[in-house]
Design a protein around this motif. Structure first.
Motif, short mmCIF file in Angstrom:
data_model
loop_
_atom_site.label_atom_id
_atom_site.label_comp_id
_atom_site.label_asym_id
_atom_site.label_seq_id
_atom_site.Cartn_x
_atom_site.Cartn_y
_atom_site.Cartn_z
N GLY A 255 41.09 36.67 34.80
CA GLY A 255 41.97 37.74 35.25
C GLY A 255 41.49 39.12 34.87
N ARG A 256 40.20 39.37 35.08
CA ARG A 256 39.62 40.66 34.74
C ARG A 256 38.94 41.29 35.96
NH1 ARG A 256 42.63 39.34 31.64
NH2 ARG A 256 42.46 39.06 29.38
N PRO A 257 39.04 42.59 36.13
CA PRO A 257 38.32 43.25 37.23
C PRO A 257 36.82 43.21 36.96
CG PRO A 257 39.33 44.88 35.79
CD PRO A 257 39.81 43.54 35.31
N VAL A 258 36.05 43.01 38.01
CA VAL A 258 34.61 42.84 37.87
C VAL A 258 33.87 43.93 38.63
CG1 VAL A 258 32.65 41.32 38.32
CG2 VAL A 258 34.84 40.35 37.60
N LEU A 259 32.86 44.50 37.98
CA LEU A 259 31.94 45.45 38.59
C LEU A 259 30.62 44.71 38.79
CD1 LEU A 259 31.19 49.09 37.42
CD2 LEU A 259 29.33 47.45 37.68
N THR A 260 30.14 44.69 40.04
CA THR A 260 28.89 43.98 40.30
C THR A 260 28.10 44.68 41.41
OG1 THR A 260 27.93 41.77 40.57
CG2 THR A 260 29.72 42.36 42.07
N LEU A 304 44.08 40.65 41.22
CA LEU A 304 44.74 39.75 42.16
C LEU A 304 43.75 39.13 43.14
CD1 LEU A 304 48.01 41.76 42.94
CD2 LEU A 304 47.81 39.67 41.59
N LYS A 305 42.87 39.98 43.70
CA LYS A 305 41.86 39.48 44.64
C LYS A 305 40.89 38.51 43.93
CE LYS A 305 41.63 43.32 47.94
NZ LYS A 305 40.75 44.38 48.51
N GLY A 306 40.55 38.85 42.69
CA GLY A 306 39.62 38.02 41.93
C GLY A 306 40.16 36.63 41.66
N LYS A 307 41.42 36.54 41.28
CA LYS A 307 42.03 35.23 41.02
C LYS A 307 41.98 34.36 42.27
CE LYS A 307 45.32 36.82 37.49
NZ LYS A 307 46.75 37.05 37.19
N LYS A 308 42.27 34.95 43.41
CA LYS A 308 42.24 34.20 44.67
C LYS A 308 40.81 33.77 45.00
CE LYS A 308 43.65 34.47 49.53
NZ LYS A 308 44.29 35.32 50.58
N ASN A 309 39.85 34.65 44.79
CA ASN A 309 38.46 34.32 45.07
C ASN A 309 37.97 33.17 44.19
OD1 ASN A 309 35.76 34.91 46.29
ND2 ASN A 309 35.25 35.47 44.18
#
Length: 331
Positions: A255-260, A304-309
């Motif tokens: 549940g963390r925002p990711v920079l890539t 939110l988007k990350g959890k779904k992905n």
């Protein structure tokens, strides 16, 4: 249910456990008592090591064999049996010391294994394209890596003393130097850089000159790495080259925002659920970090988007794809 033994061949334990760990994520989800796992006895790429490992594999091969890691040549000992080869990336070619080394690895790590395998799986469409650019084959398909079941969602930590930025990896492709240089330009924000992996002397010098607050940790257990994800506010992963990009889905699962990076296969794996940067442009990295610092809505949206992905990479999902593949081999 598969009624045959599935024999896995992993590289020597002293080669490191990163790839093996990824495989254990879906192997544990197979829930099959007929799984056999072997670790090859010899380390390295010298001809004598290859011969010892090939003899070992020949003696221990089963009806269905699956070769993981960067020991692709083991397929040569499995001829006449049903076999699966998983290719993670072609970094072994990129790291070749000279032309002789390149062609040696090309023949024994890529060309012959791909031609001799019953089925080749690649962990991303990008890796599949790279393989097909070098070897023509009709038996290649994509099955993603599975995220570890231990990476469960955790509450987002309070931002009291600034942001904790978790950067995974210190190898050349992990782009740590550009991250340090970018963060040094954001001295008006409060943050701490948590670096996982052993630092080189050059990297230490850059950190000292940058005057940013950092913590370096390495040789962590799985539970300790999970705890680092839980404690951080942002996952930093602007790599220059990857076969897959596990920190993306590990961070998102927690549940963390990711920079890539806006390169393949990271775009494929992230699927628009991250903040992208040009990994070669420091200004791009600066702007992305600054956006994450100041925009709470952005952070929440990415979470939110990350959890779904991350749902796409659950062990149960990936193990089912491999079970179907093994069943296909037996037909």
């Amino acid at each position: 249910m598969i009624d045959k033994n599935i024999t896995f061949f992993h590289r020597n334990k002293d080669s490191g456990f990163s790839i093996n760990k990824v495989f254990q994520n879906f192997i544990s989800a197979l829930n099959n008592s007929r799984i056999i796992q072997y670790y090859l006895p010899s380390l390295g790429a010298r001809p004598i090591s290859l011969i010892k490992n090939l003899i070992f594999a020949l003696k221990n091969r089963g009806e269905i064999n699956h070769v993981s890691g960067d020991v692709h040549y083991i397929i040569l000992a499995l001829l006449g049996k049903k076999n699966v080869l998983t290719i993670h990336d072609l970094v072994f070619l990129k790291n070749s010391k000279n032309k002789i080394d390149y062609y040696y690895k090309y023949i024994f790590w890529l060309y012959l294994p791909v031609k001799c395998a019953s089925i080749v799986t690649c962990i991303s469409e990008n890796t599949k394209r790279e393989v097909l650019n070098k070897v023509n084959s009709r038996n290649i398909q994509v099955i993603y890596n599975a995220v570890g079941s231990e990476f469960i969602c955790a509450d987002y930590p309070e931002i009291n003393n600034g942001f904790d930025i978790l950067h995974i990896g210190t190898a050349w492709n992990k782009n740590l130097e550009n991250v340090i240089n970018a963060l040094s330009m954001l001295s008006n924000y409060k943050f701490r850089l948590i670096i996982i992996g052993k630092l080189s002397e050059k990297q230490k010098d850059i950190l000292i000159k940058s005057n940013i607050l950092y913590v370096n940790k390495f040789d962590l257990s799985d539970s300790q790495i999970y705890n680092e994800y839980c404690k951080c506010h942002i996952v930093s992963f602007p790599s220059l080259y990857e076969g897959f990009g596990m920190p993306i889905i590990e961070g998102q699962s927690v549940g963390r925002p990711v920079l890539t990076s806006n390169i393949e296969p990271l775009k494929e794996i992230a699927n628009g659920s991250v903040i992208y940067v040009n990994p070669y442009e420091i200004e791009s990295i600066v702007l992305a970090f600054e956006s994450l610092f100041i925009d709470e809505n952005l952070r929440n949206n990415l979470i939110l988007k990350g959890k779904k992905n991350a749902e796409r990479f659950k062990p149960e999902t990936i193990s089912l794809q491999y079970l179907k593949l093994y069943e296909k081999l037996l037909k």
